[in-house]
Design an enzyme around this catalytic site. Structure first.
Site, short mmCIF file in Angstrom:
data_model
loop_
_atom_site.label_atom_id
_atom_site.label_comp_id
_atom_site.label_asym_id
_atom_site.label_seq_id
_atom_site.Cartn_x
_atom_site.Cartn_y
_atom_site.Cartn_z
CG PHE A 1 -0.25 0.38 2.53
CD1 PHE A 1 0.00 1.70 2.85
CD2 PHE A 1 0.15 -0.60 3.43
CE1 PHE A 1 0.63 2.04 4.04
CE2 PHE A 1 0.80 -0.27 4.61
CZ PHE A 1 1.04 1.05 4.91
CE LYS B 1 -2.71 -8.44 -4.52
NZ LYS B 1 -3.28 -7.25 -3.86
CB CYS C 1 10.73 -0.65 3.01
SG CYS C 1 11.62 0.08 1.65
CB SER D 1 4.56 -7.57 5.47
OG SER D 1 3.70 -8.61 5.06
P1 NAD Z 1 1.39 -6.83 2.81
O1 NAD Z 1 2.40 -7.88 2.85
O2 NAD Z 1 0.26 -6.88 3.75
O3 NAD Z 1 0.73 -6.73 1.34
C1 NAD Z 1 1.53 -6.51 0.20
C2 NAD Z 1 0.77 -7.01 -1.02
O4 NAD Z 1 0.68 -8.43 -0.95
C3 NAD Z 1 -0.66 -6.49 -1.13
O5 NAD Z 1 -0.96 -6.27 -2.49
C4 NAD Z 1 -1.48 -7.65 -0.56
O6 NAD Z 1 -2.79 -7.71 -1.11
C5 NAD Z 1 -0.68 -8.86 -1.01
N1 NAD Z 1 -0.77 -10.00 -0.10
C6 NAD Z 1 -0.91 -9.99 1.25
N2 NAD Z 1 -0.88 -11.25 1.72
C7 NAD Z 1 -0.69 -12.06 0.66
C8 NAD Z 1 -0.56 -13.47 0.51
N3 NAD Z 1 -0.61 -14.28 1.55
N4 NAD Z 1 -0.39 -13.96 -0.74
C9 NAD Z 1 -0.32 -13.15 -1.81
N5 NAD Z 1 -0.45 -11.80 -1.73
C10 NAD Z 1 -0.62 -11.27 -0.50
O7 NAD Z 1 2.18 -5.43 2.95
P2 NAD Z 1 1.59 -3.96 3.03
O8 NAD Z 1 1.02 -3.76 4.39
O9 NAD Z 1 0.75 -3.66 1.85
O10 NAD Z 1 2.92 -3.09 2.86
C11 NAD Z 1 3.77 -2.78 3.93
C12 NAD Z 1 4.96 -3.72 3.98
O11 NAD Z 1 5.71 -3.63 2.78
C13 NAD Z 1 5.93 -3.34 5.08
O12 NAD Z 1 6.34 -4.52 5.74
C14 NAD Z 1 7.08 -2.69 4.36
O13 NAD Z 1 8.33 -2.77 5.03
C15 NAD Z 1 7.09 -3.46 3.09
N6 NAD Z 1 7.77 -2.73 2.04
C16 NAD Z 1 9.01 -3.15 1.70
C17 NAD Z 1 9.74 -2.45 0.75
C18 NAD Z 1 11.12 -2.89 0.38
O14 NAD Z 1 11.70 -2.32 -0.54
N7 NAD Z 1 11.69 -3.86 1.07
C19 NAD Z 1 9.18 -1.31 0.14
C20 NAD Z 1 7.89 -0.92 0.50
C21 NAD Z 1 7.20 -1.65 1.46
#
Ligand code: NAD
Length: 506
Positions: free
Chosen positions: A151, A175, A283, A228
């Site tokens: 997000f 997605k 992140c 995440s």
């Molecule tokens: P999230 O893991 O909840 O969701 C990320 C995406 O994955 C969303 O589109 C979600 O719908 C999808 N998703 C969730 N669970 C899933 C599953 N079991 N199978 C398949 N798809 C699934 O993360 P979020 O809350 O949207 O974003 C925040 C997280 O992203 C934080 O942990 C942050 O550190 C990380 N992030 C990392 C970086 C990086 O470069 N390392 C950059 C930006 C954000």
């Protein structure tokens, strides 16, 4: 401002979600519902994969110059519509408009790097393996890729995945997060103007159901995620079982280390952006400040003084520095972490709960600072993903390096020092993927690779810059023997050496 209805884009057609399931979409600055997001079925996702597979057959053969023309157009359109795109991001994601503008500008820069595709895709050759045999390495596309965005950076993650996937000759199903889908709605319309053939980029909204069929679908070559760590871990296991490539950028807990010779004015400035930019939902957000005894107290004073000046409020208000967090549940989770910090015995120096704001319905948490935090406490180890900072006393830089090494995450870490010796040692020894010296956010420039290590990065390869093509290409190695027409190569060599001898003799 009127928002478009959130739809899927499959094979060049904009279509409604195929189920009655919808997720409400909110403006985090006000708490108002501003739309609905379709929660698409597996069937809709498979239809998008099939559209991408069909488009791949001709797209992979498209001359590189034609593919790159589409990327140039993307960049032009992003710049032309930058304000509109920034407003959309600020509205459903909630980051302050100035940061949303920065995100869009970064997308344009990443596209600039991707426009070097004809250079990036050049292979390697080795002549003279034997008299008539040469070898060469060519980089080729693989097929259909699935891309999943978090997000917090709806535009940046589009730029990490889509231009590199399609520029290298692949096609993609993308997605977005259900919490911030509006950027891709807008961008999807702009993609139609770039000359990209239908089906090269497809957009499917929804939750994990959209991803499910990708693990086993024979047309899908790989899956990339920014999200995440628990999501990344699950996807890594499923991709492994399904034989898919994976590039999975996960969560983080980033340390800012302050040594006795640090420039504290510079630190104060960098600290605010690092820890409270995007309301701590980056992140690369700083979430631990580790200071040596000589500067710990002064450092804490500087932090509190700077944090108190952070104005919290509506993401579109130009007077504001920090917008809301993404959702009511994120706000509750962050507030719960503040309770945990108190329960664990850390000192709550600045409490950001219930900050004074003009929009009481929005999801606001103000800058929050704990002092006297010990490294094993939850608020110092776990990703809070909000504007909550732990100040930790360290003995010296070695102590900090040891603590960073013990962490599960390995995204970023920064040091503040005037000493070249300490700076270089930190760069060399900090157990993270991205380091900074006298900068608070060590996000690599868009022309350089981006990605962490340990639990911050599963699967392979980094995004953006020159290496941004690695995940989306396979290296094919060709060994080529060329014989002269009608003759053996050995005979040809003998004939050539005879010709030289007779020339010498005469
Ligand atoms: P999230 O893991 O909840 O969701 C990320 C995406 O994955 C969303 O589109 C979600 O719908 C999808 N998703 C969730 N669970 C899933 C599953 N079991 N199978 C398949 N798809 C699934 O993360 P979020 O809350 O949207 O974003 C925040 C997280 O992203 C934080 O942990 C942050 O550190 C990380 N992030 C990392 C970086 C990086 O470069 N390392 C950059 C930006 C954000």
């Amino acid at each position: 401002m009127e928002f478009p209805k959130v739809r899927n884009q499959v094979g060049g057609n904009w279509i409604e979600g195929d189920t009655e399931d919808r997720a409400p979409l909110y403006n985090p600055s006000t708490g108002e519902q501003i739309g609905e997001v379709p929660l698409s079925s597996e069937k809709a996702s498979v239809a998008a994969v099939e559209a991408a597979e069909a488009a791949y057959r001709s797209w992979r053969k498209m001359p590189i110059g034609s593919r790159v023309s589409c990327l140039f157009e993307m960049r032009r359109l992003v710049l032309e519509h930058s304000e509109d795109l920034a407003v959309v991001i600020a509205t459903d994601q909630g980051k302050h408009i100035s940061e949303a503008r920065g995100e869009v500008a970064r997308v344009a820069q990443i596209l600039e790097a991707a426009c070097a595709m004809p250079i990036l895709l050049q292979g390697e050759t080795l002549e003279g393996i034997s008299a008539e045999v040469g070898g060469r390495v060519v980089r080729q596309s693989l097929g259909v890729f699935g891309g999943v965005a978090p997000f917090n950076f709806p535009a940046l993650v589009f730029a990490w995945f889509v231009p590199y996937a399609v520029g290298t000759g692949n096609t993609m199903v993308f997605k977005p997060s259900t919490q911030s889908p509006l950027f891709m709605q807008r961008m999807g319309r702009l993609l139609e103007e770039t000359g990209l053939p239908a089906g090269v980029v497809n957009l499917v909204h929804g939750n994990r159901t959209v991803v499910e069929p990708w693990y086993e679908h024979p047309a899908v070559s790989g899956i990339c995620l920014v999200g995440s760590t628990p999501t990344a871990k699950e996807m890594a296991a499923r991709c492994g079982r399904g034989g898919k490539r994976s590039m999975l950028l996960g969560g983080a807990k980033n340390w800012l280390v302050v040594l006795e010779d640090a420039d504290l004015d510079l630190f104060a400035d960098q600290f605010v952006n690092s820890c409270f930019g995007s309301a701590g939902q980056r992140c690369l957000a700083g979430s631990v400040v580790a200071a040596v005894p000589a500067v710990y107290d002064r450092c804490l004073e500087v932090m509190v003084e700077a944090a108190r000046k952070v104005k919290v409020g509506n993401a579109l208000d130009p007077e504001v520095y920090m917008g809301p967090v993404i959702s009511a549940s994120a706000k509750s989770r962050i507030e719960r972490y503040i309770e945990v910090g108190v329960e664990e015995g850390s000192t709550l120096v600045l409490d950001g709960r219930d900050p004074p704001v003009a929009d009481p319905g929005g999801y606001y948490v103000g800058p929050t600072i704990f002092s006297e935090v010990t490294p094993c406490r939850r608020i110092c180890r776990e990703e809070i993903f909000g504007p909550v900072v732990s100040a930790v006393r360290i003995e010296d830089m070695d102590d900090a390096l040891g603590l960073i090494e013990k962490q599960d995450f390995g995204n970023g870490a920064c040091v503040f020092t005037r000493s070249l010796y300490y700076a270089e040692r930190f760069v060399s020894e900090a157990d993270v993927g991205m380091v900074g010296v006298n900068v608070g956010v060590c996000a690599p420039h868009p022309y350089l690779p981006f990605g962490g290590i340990k639990e911050s990065h599963l699967g392979s390869d980094k995004v953006q810059g020159g290496v941004g093509i690695d995940f989306f290409t396979q290296r094919k190695v060709a060994t080529v023997r060329v014989s002269p027409p009608g003759g053996s190569v050995a005979g040809d060599i003998a004939a050539k050496s005879r010709a030289v001898r007779s020339c010498v003799a005469s």
